[in-house]
Design an enzyme around this catalytic site. Structure first.
Site, PDB file in Angstrom:
ATOM      1  N   ARG A 142       0.841  -1.188   0.000  1.00  0.00           N
ATOM      2  CA  ARG A 142       0.000   0.000   0.000  1.00  0.00           C
ATOM      3  C   ARG A 142       0.881   1.244   0.000  1.00  0.00           C
ATOM      4  NH1 ARG A 142      -2.867  -3.130  -1.567  1.00  0.00           N
ATOM      5  NH2 ARG A 142      -4.837  -3.942  -0.723  1.00  0.00           N
TER       6      ARG A 142
ATOM      7  N   ARG B 165      -5.137  26.327  -8.126  1.00  0.00           N
ATOM      8  CA  ARG B 165      -4.658  25.025  -7.663  1.00  0.00           C
ATOM      9  C   ARG B 165      -3.919  24.356  -8.816  1.00  0.00           C
ATOM     10  NH1 ARG B 165      -4.226  25.188  -2.319  1.00  0.00           N
ATOM     11  NH2 ARG B 165      -6.220  25.659  -1.248  1.00  0.00           N
TER      12      ARG B 165
ATOM     13  N   ALA C 257      -8.817  27.903   4.395  1.00  0.00           N
ATOM     14  CA  ALA C 257      -8.237  26.665   4.910  1.00  0.00           C
ATOM     15  C   ALA C 257      -6.728  26.794   4.933  1.00  0.00           C
ATOM     16  CB  ALA C 257      -8.663  25.478   4.042  1.00  0.00           C
TER      17      ALA C 257
ATOM     18  N   LEU D  91      -2.795  24.544   6.321  1.00  0.00           N
ATOM     19  CA  LEU D  91      -2.118  23.388   6.881  1.00  0.00           C
ATOM     20  C   LEU D  91      -1.982  23.487   8.400  1.00  0.00           C
ATOM     21  CD1 LEU D  91       0.811  23.081   4.319  1.00  0.00           C
ATOM     22  CD2 LEU D  91      -1.219  21.618   4.453  1.00  0.00           C
TER      23      LEU D  91
ATOM     24  N   GLU E  40      -5.901  31.130  10.037  1.00  0.00           N
ATOM     25  CA  GLU E  40      -6.144  31.020   8.604  1.00  0.00           C
ATOM     26  C   GLU E  40      -7.270  31.946   8.144  1.00  0.00           C
ATOM     27  OE1 GLU E  40      -4.408  29.602   6.360  1.00  0.00           O
ATOM     28  OE2 GLU E  40      -3.021  28.520   7.659  1.00  0.00           O
TER      29      GLU E  40
ATOM     30  N   GLU F 117      -6.136  34.568   5.318  1.00  0.00           N
ATOM     31  CA  GLU F 117      -6.660  34.407   3.964  1.00  0.00           C
ATOM     32  C   GLU F 117      -7.819  35.343   3.654  1.00  0.00           C
ATOM     33  OE1 GLU F 117      -7.613  30.385   2.959  1.00  0.00           O
ATOM     34  OE2 GLU F 117      -5.512  29.883   2.623  1.00  0.00           O
TER      35      GLU F 117
ATOM     36  N   PRO G  91      -8.487   8.617   2.273  1.00  0.00           N
ATOM     37  CA  PRO G  91      -7.922   7.603   3.174  1.00  0.00           C
ATOM     38  C   PRO G  91      -7.407   6.356   2.478  1.00  0.00           C
ATOM     39  CG  PRO G  91     -10.317   7.617   3.321  1.00  0.00           C
ATOM     40  CD  PRO G  91      -9.933   8.808   2.497  1.00  0.00           C
ATOM     41  N   GLY G  92      -7.665   6.217   1.176  1.00  0.00           N
ATOM     42  CA  GLY G  92      -7.123   5.073   0.458  1.00  0.00           C
ATOM     43  C   GLY G  92      -5.618   5.153   0.270  1.00  0.00           C
TER      44      GLY G  92
ATOM     45  N   GLU H   8      -3.862  12.574   5.261  1.00  0.00           N
ATOM     46  CA  GLU H   8      -4.376  13.929   5.470  1.00  0.00           C
ATOM     47  C   GLU H   8      -5.706  13.911   6.210  1.00  0.00           C
ATOM     48  OE1 GLU H   8      -5.321  18.100   3.134  1.00  0.00           O
ATOM     49  OE2 GLU H   8      -5.506  16.208   2.047  1.00  0.00           O
TER      50      GLU H   8
ATOM     51  N   GLU I  58      -1.463  32.684  -2.733  1.00  0.00           N
ATOM     52  CA  GLU I  58      -2.259  33.478  -1.790  1.00  0.00           C
ATOM     53  C   GLU I  58      -2.243  34.965  -2.116  1.00  0.00           C
ATOM     54  OE1 GLU I  58      -0.776  32.336   2.033  1.00  0.00           O
ATOM     55  OE2 GLU I  58      -2.229  30.711   2.216  1.00  0.00           O
TER      56      GLU I  58
END
Length: 204
Positions: A41, A68, A80, A82, A97, A101, A119-120, A124, A150
């Site tokens: 995996r 993005r 949002a 990190l 944030e 932002e 989640p695969g 994160e 930003e």
């Protein structure tokens, strides 16, 4: 049956680090399944993030547009960022944030949702907050200097009901924005009274 996520760890018999960058580390784990088979995996280790659904007194939410690069799109999102300050409480990260932002502070903070983005293959983890009773902070009173993407953010207010329509119409594609919008819409039905406090502990 209690339908709720729970902790589970299959045995890792081998671990190989493939890539380490500023943001993420990529590794391959060989895990032993319950029937004693071995499966490889790939895992992307990510520090996690927070997001904020900022809702004003008229029922509008604050949206920001950001470039993005991985998807080649200008996406409308909610503020949002990190989890990149060691030891910082997540609600404090969310407050920072929102200010950096969008230029807003909020007096009322609640917890909307916790989720894993992919989640695969990725670790994160995101925590989504609801911020209300908003106050605009003039640029001269902020000490954050935006850089890179930003520096080109656009902001706009959108009625929550219209945001829900845009999610269903396929006009908004950012995952945490869609979750925050739909969670906020659902929570509004009982006046947000059932939401957890902003400092609720995160399950490990």
């Amino acid at each position: 049956m209690n339908i709720a996520d729970q902790v589970e760890h299959w045995q890792v018999v081998e671990r190989k680090e493939l890539v380490r960058s500023i943001l993420v580390t990529v590794r391959t784990d060989t895990v032993r399944t319950p029937d004693n088979d071995l499966a490889e995996r790939d895992v992307v280790l990510h520090p996690g993030a927070v997001a904020v659904l900022a809702l004003d007194a008229t029922g509008r939410i604050l949206m920001i547009r950001q470039y993005r690069h991985p998807v080649g799109r200008l996406l409308w999102e909610i503020p949002a960022g990190l989890r990149d300050v060691a030891g910082e409480p997540l609600w404090a990260t969310a407050q920072r944030e929102l200010l950096e932002e969008a230029g807003y502070r909020a007096r009322d903070w609640r917890l909307l949702a916790d989720y894993y983005s992919s989640p695969g293959f990725s670790t994160e983890r995101l925590r989504v907050f609801l911020a209300r009773d908003l106050e605009f902070v003039p640029a001269a009173e902020r000490d954050f200097v935006p850089r890179d993407e930003e520096a080109y953010l656009l902001s706009a207010w959108l009625p929550l009901d219209e945001a829900v329509r845009k999610v269903f119409a396929g006009e908004l594609h950012n995952g945490v924005a869609a979750l925050g919008i739909l969670a906020g819409y659902a929570a509004r039905s009982d006046g947000f009274d059932r939401l957890r406090p902003a400092d609720a502990p995160e399950e490990q």
